[in-house]
Design a protein around this motif. Structure first.
Motif: not given
Ligand code: FAD
Ligand code: SF4
Ligand code: SF4
Ligand code: FES
Lengths: 286, 157, 377
Positions: A156-157, A182, A184-185, A189, A193
Motif C-alpha cells: 500500500r505504501s 507501492v 502511494r508514497a 520514496w 509507484i
C-alpha cells in the motif's frame, strides 16, 4: 486431486490444538506483526511453504494463518498476522511467553518441486508476501535447483512494506531479481509507484513463459489482473498458482465454509493452479 | 546507453523496436537524448507540452505539487516505457510534473515535428497513436487499481 | 433373498424391549407439536400408531387414520443427523492453569443408540454423512464415535408422500438394501397386521432371537415385496439426475437463479431439515472468570451472509448466490467432493420451505435453456 499433505495419525482428534508459546515478536507495520512460535515440549509441525495453520487464542477463537517462515526449522513457526478483527487483534498483541494453540499444517503448498528447473516468478500483493516469503526462503536455500527467480511485491505504501530486513538482503542478491512497488508514497520514496501486475511487463525478459512457474498471492483483484498479464505473455494456466482465501472454521474439509465450486480451499487449496480455477473464475459470488 | 545513437535506441526500445527501419529512421530525425540526474525535472506542470519522452533507463516519477505538502508522486515510469502524451493534443500544457528519481536517460522526440510527420504519413501516425493508447490504457488501469486501495484495511474496501 | 421372518404387530413392543435390554437407548418416530419427529422411545406406545401425514410443498399436517398402522407416514422435520452429528456439541474444554492451558474432550459416556424406523432415503443419508465426516483424510471423531455405536432398524416404505418424496429417481428407495441390522416391512391387510423382518447383521439376528417371531411363508415374502413395489410404482415425483452436475455447472448464470432468489427467504429451513447438510461453525464459550472456555460446534446454514465472511465482507452477498450454492452443492459439486449426490430425495426441504420452493422444479428449470432475451448476468 492431489494427496492430502498432512494425513493425521489415526485416532488423533484433529480439533485439538497443540500448545505453543510466543518466542519472538517483530513489528512489521502499524497493524502487522510477525510471531515466532515454539512448542514448550519441543514438538515440531513439519510444514511446506504455502500451507497454513489454525491459530487459536484462548477463549477468543481460531483463524487460518499462513506459515511465513523457513520450513527447515519445523520446531519454530513464523506467522505474520495483520490485526483486522477480534482474533487477529489478539494474536497481534501476544507477547513473548504467551500461550497460543496451533493446529496444522493444512492444505496444499506451493509447487516447489514442480518448479525445479524452471524460472520462478513470485508475485505478492500486501500480506500475500507472507506465504511467499516461506517459499522464497526455501528456494534460496536450494537456489541451484531453479533457473531465474524474480520477486514482484506490491504494498500500500512504503510504511506498509513487510520484512524490511529480508527485502534489503534479497535486493543485494545477484541471483534474485526483486522489484517493489507501492500504491502511494510521498516524495521521500525513491522506488516505484504503481501496481504489481504492471511490474510483469518490466521483467518479461527475465522469464521464459512456457518454462515459468508463477506463484501469486494477494487480494483477489490483484491476482486476477496478474493472471491476465501472465496469460498475455504465454504462461500456461497450469503453471500459474494462486493462493486463495475463504472463511474457514475447521481446515479439515468438514465444516463446508471454504467451498469454491467443487473445491474445499482448506484441503484442495489454498494453493491451486489457475487451470483448476479457470472454469469458475468468471462466476461472481461463487 | 547514453553513448548510443537515437536510431540505435529506437531499435531496442520496446515502444519502437518492432516498427520498420524506415519508420524508425523518420523518428530518429526528430530525436535527441536527454540525461537527468536524480531530482531533475523532465517536464513541469504548466509548461507547453512540446515533446514525447521514451524512457531508456532510470526511473521517473509522475507527480503533482500540492501547496503546503510539496510534490506528491502518483505513479512511476521505468526504463522501457514512455512519458507524456499531451504533445499529441496540442496546443496544450503539461498537467503533471515528471521528475527523475534515479539517473535517467530519455529519448526526446520533438512534438511539433512529430505531428507534422503524422500528417504526411498517417499510417505511421496511427501506429504511434496505437502504441500511445496502449501506454495510456495501462497507466489508467494502474491508476484505477491504485484507487481501489487493495491492500488497505478490509473494512474500507 | 435372505432368510425372512415375521413379527406379529402385537410383538413389536418386544423388539423395543429387547433393544433396551441390550443396552440401547431407542430413538425413533414420535408425535410432538403436530409433527412426527425423532426422539427417545420409552416404549412402543410412543410410536405414532394410527397417524399419518399430509405433505406438500410448504405444507405439513398430521391426520388420524382408521387403522393402527405404525409407519404410515413419510419423513418429518427431523433426521438422524440430530443424533449422529448433534448440534450444539462441545468439542473440548480448555482451562488456564499455572503452567499454560489444559485441554480435555468431554468424557461423558455416550449412550448406544438404536435408530428405530430408518427409511431407505435416510440410510443413504447416513451413508452420505459417513463419506463426508469419516471418509476423508480427516475423520470427525465425534461423528465416528456416535456412528460406530448405533443399531439400525430400518423400515421399508409402504407409505410415502406423493408430493414430496422422490427417492426412486435418486436410486435411494423405497426399499432398504444396506446399512441396517434389521429391516421391517409393515404388512397391513384386513385381518392381518405384521412385520416382515429381514436380518442385516449378526447383531440384528441376535436381537431378533429375543423377540417372538417365525419364519416367513412364501406369500408373506411376496406381500412384503409387493409393499415396496407398489410404493415405487406410484412415486410420480422425480429428479432427472443424468448429466445434472454438468448442467448445473454450465448454468451458473442462468436467469432462473434470479427468479428463485425472488422467492427464497434465505431462512435456511431447507438445510436444517436436510438429512445430509453437515456444515458447521465453531465458537468459544468462556466463563465469567475467563479461565475456562468451551469450544462449541453448531450446525451452520449456507444461506446466511456470515457463512462466507472473509476479509471484511461476505463473499456471497446476494440471495441468488446463496441459493445457487446450496442447490449446486447438493446436486452437483457434492459428487465431485464425495462421489455421491448430496441429495437422497427425502423431500424434507420441499415440505418445510415456508414458501414452497421445490428443488426438483428449480433443478429442472435451470437445466432447461433460458429464453432468448432473458436477462443473464
Ligand atoms: C489460507 C489462509 C491463509 C491466511 N493467512 C494469513 C496470514 O498469513 N496472515 C494474516 O494476517 N491473515 C491471514 N489470513 C486471513 C485471516 O485468517 C483473517 O484475517 C482472520 O480469519 C480474521 O479473523 P478475525 O477474527 O481477526 O477478524 P474478523 O474479520 O472479525 O473475522 C471473523 C471471522 O471471519 C472469518 N474471516 C474473516 N476474514 C477472513 C479471511 N481473510 N480469510 C478467512 N477467514 C476470514 C474468520 O472465520 C473469522 O473468525 C489467511 C486466511 C486464509 C484462508
Ligand atoms: S436436499 Fe431436500 S430432498 Fe434432498 S436430501 Fe436434502 S432435504 Fe431431502
Ligand atoms: S429454499 Fe425455502 S427453506 Fe430453503 S432457504 Fe429458501 S425459503 Fe428457506
Ligand atoms: S475450512 Fe472447514 S471445510 Fe474447509
Amino acid at each position: 486431486m492431489r494427496e492430502p499433505s498432512s494425513a493425521p495419525p489415526p485416532g488423533a482428534n484433529p480439533y485439538i490444538p497443540v500448545p505453543f508459546r510466543v518466542s519472538g515478536r517483530r513489528r512489521e507495520t502499524a497493524d502487522t506483526v510477525t510471531l515466532r512460535l515454539r512448542s514448550p515440549t519441543g514438538d515440531s509441525l513439519p510444514f511446506k511453504p504455502g500451507q497454513f495453520m489454525m491459530l487459536y487464542v484462548f477463549g477468543v477463537g481460531e483463524v487460518p494463518i499462513s506459515v511465513s517462515g523457513r520450513p527447515r526449522r519445523a520446531d519454530i513457526l513464523e506467522h505474520t498476522v495483520r490485526a483486522v478483527g477480534p482474533v487477529t487483534r489478539r494474536l497481534a498483541a501476544l507477547r513473548r511467553g504467551d500461550w497460543v494453540g496451533v493446529r496444522g499444517p493444512f492444505g496444499q503448498g506451493w509447487p516447489l518441486a514442480l518448479a525445479e528447473g524452471f524460472d520462478v516468478l513470485l508475485v505478492a500483493g500486501g500480506l500475500g508476501l507472507a506465504p511467499l516469503r516461506s517459499a522464497l526462503l526455501q528456494i534460496l536455500a536450494q537456489r541451484d535447483r531453479y533457473r531465474r527467480v524474480t520477486v514482484l511485491y506490491g504494498a500500500r505504501s512504503p510504511a506498509d512494506l513487510l520484512y524490511r530486513l529480508d527485502l534489503t538482503r534479497w535486493q543485494q542478491r545477484p541471483d534474485l531479481e526483486l522489484r517493489v512497488t507501492v500504491d502511494r508514497a510521498d516524495e521521500r520514496w525513491r522506488g516505484q509507484i504503481g501496481v504489481v501486475p504492471a511490474l510483469i511487463a518490466q521483467v518479461e525478459r527475465q522469464f521464459e513463459p512456457t518454462r515459468t512457474v508463477a506463484l501469486v498471492c494477494g487480494p483477489e483483484v490483484m491476482m486476477r489482473f496478474t493472471v491476465r498479464e501472465l496469460q498475455k505473455r504465454g504462461v500456461p494456466d497450469d503453471l500459474i498458482y494462486l493462493s486463495l482465501e475463504r472463511n474457514m472454521k475447521c481446515a479439515l474439509g468438514l465444516c463446508g465454509h471454504c467451498q469454491f465450486g467443487p473445491a474445499f480451499i482448506c484441503k484442495d487449496g489454498p494453493v491451486m493452479p489457475f487451470s483448476r480455477l479457470a472454469p469458475f473464475s468468471e462466476i461472481r459470488e461463487l | 546507453m547514453s553513448d548510443h545513437t537515437p536510431a540505435e535506441i529506437l531499435g531496442s526500445h520496446p515502444f519502437t523496436a518492432d516498427l520498420s527501419d524506415e519508420d524508425r529512421a523518420q523518428l530518429a530525425k526528430l530525436a535527441r537524448l536527454g540525461v537527468y540526474d536524480p531530482d531533475d525535472y523532465l517536464l513541469r506542470e504548466g509548461q507547453p507540452a512540446t515533446a514525447f519522452y521514451l524512457i531508456v533507463e532510470g526511473l521517473v516519477s509522475i507527480e503533482l505539487f500540492i501547496p503546503g505538502h510539496g510534490p506528491r508522486p502518483l505513479q512511476t515510469v521505468e526504463g522501457g516505457s514512455a512519458v507524456g502524451w499531451s504533445w499529441m493534443l496540442a496546443p496544450s500544457r503539461w498537467e503533471f510534473d515528471a521528475r527523475a528519481l534515479e539517473r535517467t536517460t530519455a529519448l526526446i522526440l520533438d512534438g511539433e515535428r512529430l505531428r507534422d510527420l503524422f500528417v504526411e504519413d498517417c499510417c505511421l501516425g496511427l501506429r504511434i497513436a496505437h502504441r500511445l493508447l496502449f501506454v495510456v490504457a495501462e497507466r489508467l488501469k494502474a491508476a484505477r487499481l491504485q484507487l481501489l486501495d487493495l491492500y488497505g484495511p478490509p473494512r474500507e474496501l | 433373498m435372505s432368510q425372512l421372518s415375521v413379527l406379529d404387530s402385537r410383538d413389536l413392543p418386544e423388539l423395543l424391549v429387547a433393544l433396551q435390554r441390550y443396552g440401547y437407548r431407542v430413538v425413533g418416530p414420535t408425535r410432538r407439536d403436530g409433527a412426527i419427529v425423532y426422539d427417545e422411545l420409552v416404549s412402543a406406545a410412543d410410536l405414532p400408531i394410527g397417524w399419518t401425514d399430509e405433505q406438500e410443498a410448504g405444507h405439513y399436517r398430521l391426520k388420524r387414520r382408521e387403522d393402527d398402522a405404525v409407519f404410515a407416514y413419510a419423513v418429518g422435520p427431523h433426521s438422524w443427523k440430530r443424533f449422529l452429528h448433534p448440534s450444539p456439541l462441545i468439542l473440548w474444554r480448555a482451562r488456564r492453569t499455572a503452567v499454560g492451558v489444559s485441554i480435555e474432550t468431554p468424557t461423558e459416556e455416550l449412550p448406544r443408540l438404536a435408530l428405530f424406523g430408518v427409511r431407505s432415503c435416510d440410510l443413504h443419508a447416513i451413508a452420505v454423512l459417513d463419506r463426508v465426516l469419516r471418509g476423508g483424510p480427516f475423520v470427525d471423531p465425534y461423528y465416528a464415535e456416535r456412528r460406530s455405536r448405533v443399531f439400525v432398524v430400518a423400515i421399508n416404505c409402504g407409505h410415502f408422500s406423493p408430493s414430496t418424496c422422490f427417492c426412486v429417481s435418486m436410486g435411494t428407495g423405497p426399499k432398504a438394501t444396506f446399512g441396517f441390522d434389521l429391516a421391517l416391512t409393515e404388512v397391513l391387510e384386513p385381518g392381518r397386521h405384521a412385520f416382515v423382518v429381514e436380518v442385516g447383521t449378526e447383531e440384528g439376528a441376535e436381537v431378533l432371537r429375543q423377540v417372538p417371531h417365525r419364519t416367513a411363508e412364501p406369500w408373506e415374502r411376496a406381500a412384503a415385496e409387493h409393499v415396496v413395489k407398489r410404493t415405487a410404482a406410484r412415486m410420480g415425483r422425480r429428479l432427472e439426475t443424468a448429466g445434472l452436475k454438468e448442467a448445473l455447472y454450465a448454468n451458473l448464470e442462468h436467469p432462473r437463479w434470479d427468479d428463485v432468489a425472488q422467492r427464497c427467504l434465505t431462512c435456511g429451513n431447507c438445510t436444517m431439515v436436510c438429512p445430509t447438510c453437515f456444515c458447521f461453525t465453531v465458537e468459544d464459550r468462556t466463563d465469567l472468570t475467563g479461565t475456562v472456555t468451551e469450544r462449541v460446534r453448531r450446525l451452520d446454514v449456507c444461506f446466511t451472509t456470515e457463512f462466507t465472511y472473509t476479509a471484511g465482507k461476505p463473499l456471497r452477498q446476494s440471495a441468488r448466490s446463496r441459493y445457487r450454492q446450496w442447490l449446486t452443492h447438493k446436486l452437483g459439486s457434492w459428487g465431485d467432493q464425495f462421489g455421491v449426490s448430496g441429495c437422497v430425495g427425502c423431500g424434507r426441504c420441499i415440505t418445510w420451505c415456508p414458501v414452497g420452493i421445490d428443488m426438483t422444479e428449480e433443478a429442472a428449470a435451470i437445466r432447461s435453456p433460458s429464453e432468448p432475451g432473458e436477462r443473464t448476468r
